[in-house]
Design an enzyme around this catalytic site. Structure first.
Site, mmCIF file in Angstrom:
data_model
loop_
_atom_site.group_PDB
_atom_site.id
_atom_site.type_symbol
_atom_site.label_atom_id
_atom_site.label_comp_id
_atom_site.label_asym_id
_atom_site.label_seq_id
_atom_site.Cartn_x
_atom_site.Cartn_y
_atom_site.Cartn_z
ATOM 1 C CD GLU A 200 42.430 123.785 67.418
ATOM 2 O OE1 GLU A 200 41.778 124.706 66.622
ATOM 3 O OE2 GLU A 200 43.394 123.412 68.251
ATOM 4 C CE1 TYR A 321 40.226 121.576 71.414
ATOM 5 C CE2 TYR A 321 38.785 120.954 69.072
ATOM 6 C CZ TYR A 321 39.632 122.373 70.032
ATOM 7 O OH TYR A 321 39.610 123.661 69.182
ATOM 8 C CG ASP A 363 42.786 122.106 74.126
ATOM 9 O OD1 ASP A 363 41.826 122.543 75.583
ATOM 10 O OD2 ASP A 363 42.258 122.809 73.586
ATOM 11 C CG ASP A 467 48.641 127.375 69.926
ATOM 12 O OD1 ASP A 467 48.213 125.605 69.778
ATOM 13 O OD2 ASP A 467 47.326 127.806 69.460
#
Length: 482
Positions: A200, A321, A363, A467
């Site tokens: 990302e 991702y 992720d 995050d």
């Protein structure tokens, strides 16, 4: 004609002087009382009151001109109270009108006092805060188990080296370096990382050559960088990889079709310096990066910059991702029925063609088991992206196809180890998170006879800027020739 004063009242006819004196006394005693407070006498006093009513009326009229209308009272008042009433009659009237207001004021104050009971001590009493609802008991379990370090990467066995791979969803690389320009440099130096995989990044190709943005290359730190950008949407998705130049014997081959630019192609960086730092692969079996590609070979998936495939000599490493199912689970079907299945087929094909084990990192947008969720059992979870039964089952299908979740294999019961926390909800400090970032590998990574062995895995939850936090897999690579 009315007499000028009460002493001039004429005596009624046929009355005794004794009786007249008594009546005059009565009139003198009540002269200063308000007219409304006088009560007619019964019986013997009736004739006297009628005879003297003119004098009494005259006095009452004079008094009323000054006092106004007086209240009737069943209670006799002292002479001092009477004089006070004569001096301030308006006050007596207003007090009767204001009384209800005072009661209303007291009632309002009582209501405000009730609100203040729940207000913060720093909040003015006129403002009230609503009561905070207590979280359900299953939502406050944020403990984190201690996990032991399983080996020391600074002291690998003779004939081996350590290779540390880190994965980090940066949620926008430009935002990270804007806040902390040295964030990536600090990361690789502090933890001595060999390969760094980012997800990302939200970069576009023009960002890579823009000196104003100054995307980190980490060339001075001894790394080569590679980027894959979304061509479908701007500021969306994107991946990047930094590899230590010690694993580059020469410039690795990049896929000709659909080639993505490296940062060095824009700045003209050379790999000649890397050659001096590279070990002799022929004599040591060190994993050398031979080829880089960026596509799965499926048009449905290859436009969002979600993959970078690194073909090392002893294993294949894929930075991925995985698409998020999105709000209202709009992409749930695409993710589970198309992406997950096609990606699994791609990894199986890659392993078969190359003949070396595969490892994918990144992720993966799924919290697989109850240990990967801080509030497991909450009613809303089955409808939340990353925790739906469909996503969990799809990830389980990939594992059932012959692959292993490396962290869970090494730490099967560790609870409270997460890689994502909601920034909006402020969940990082209380450790209310999810584990969404993984290392998934072929089972041979846990065979001590293999050339590459997974030794430890953990989260760098102290690293901020996103995050997500970085996750690490430590590998032992056997370099001695067999």
């Amino acid at each position: 004609m009315a007499p000028n004063n009460v002493g001039d009242v004429p005596s009624p006819p046929r009355r005794s002087s004794r009786r007249i004196k008594t009546e005059v006394k009565v009139i003198e005693t009540k002269e200063n009382e308000p007219a409304a407070s006088k009560k007619p006498r019964k019986g013997k006093g009736k004739v006297t009151e009628e005879t003297s009513n003119k004098s009494v009326d005259e006095a009452t009229t004079t008094s009323n001109n000054t006092k106004g209308v007086a209240k009737k009272s069943s209670k006799k008042k002292s002479p001092s109270e009477k004089k006070e009433e004569e001096r301030s009659p308006a006050k007596t009237e207003n007090s009767a009108i204001e009384e209800p207001r005072s009661k209303r004021s007291r009632q309002t104050k009582t209501a405000d006092d009730d609100k203040d009971d729940h207000a913060d001590e720093n909040t003015p009493s006129t403002e009230a805060k609503p009561k905070k609802k207590k979280a359900p008991s299953h939502q406050v379990l944020t403990e984190k188990d201690d996990i032991p370090r399983l080996w020391d990467p600074t002291k690998p066995p003779d004939g081996s080296i350590s290779l540390k791979v880190a994965s980090w969803n940066v949620a926008g690389l430009r935002a990270v370096i804007k806040k902390t320009p040295s964030a990536l440099s600090d990361l690789v130096k502090k933890y001595d990382l060999d390969v760094v995989c980012l997800q990302e990044t939200k970069l576009q190709e023009q960002h890579l050559s823009d000196p104003k943005i100054d995307i980190p290359r980490l060339d001075a730190e001894g790394y080569q960088s590679y980027f894959s950008c979304s061509s479908d949407k701007k500021g969306y998705s994107g991946t990047a990889v930094y590899v230590k130049k010690r694993f580059l014997q020469s410039a690795p081959k990049e896929a000709a079709k659909g080639k993505q630019p490296t940062i060095d192609s824009f700045f003209g960086a050379k790999l000649s310096s890397a050659k001096e730092k590279t070990l002799d692969a022929a004599s040591t079996n060190i994993p050398v990066l031979n080829e880089i590609s960026y596509k799965m070979g499926n048009e449905k998936h290859d436009s969002e910059g979600r993959l970078i495939i690194l073909d090392f000599s002893t294993f294949t490493l894929v930075n991925v991702y995985v698409p998020n199912s999105g709000q209202n689970l709009a992409r749930l079907s695409y993710r589970t029925d198309e992406w997950d299945k096609d990606f699994l087929a791609f990894m199986q094909g890659k392993q078969k063609v190359r003949g070396v084990p595969v490892l994918w990192v990144g992720d993966l947008n799924v919290a697989h088991t109850n240990l990967e969720v801080w509030n497991d059992g909450a009613k809303h979870l089955p409808k939340q992206a990353g925790v739906t039964p469909e996503e969990r089952a799809s990830f389980q299908a990939q594992l059932d196809a012959g692959f292993v979740d490396a962290f869970r294999r090494l730490h099967p019961t560790a609870a409270g180890h997460y890689s994502y926390w909601s920034t909006r909800a402020g969940n990082r400090e209380p450790n209310k998170g999810l584990r969404l970032d993984y290392f998934v590998c072929d089972p041979t990574f846990f065979d001590d006879s293999s050339k590459v062995v997974a030794r430890d895995s953990y989260m760098l939850d102290g690293v901020e800027g996103s995050d997500h936090c970085p996750v690490v897999l430590e590998l032992e690579v056997r370099t001695a020739a067999n």
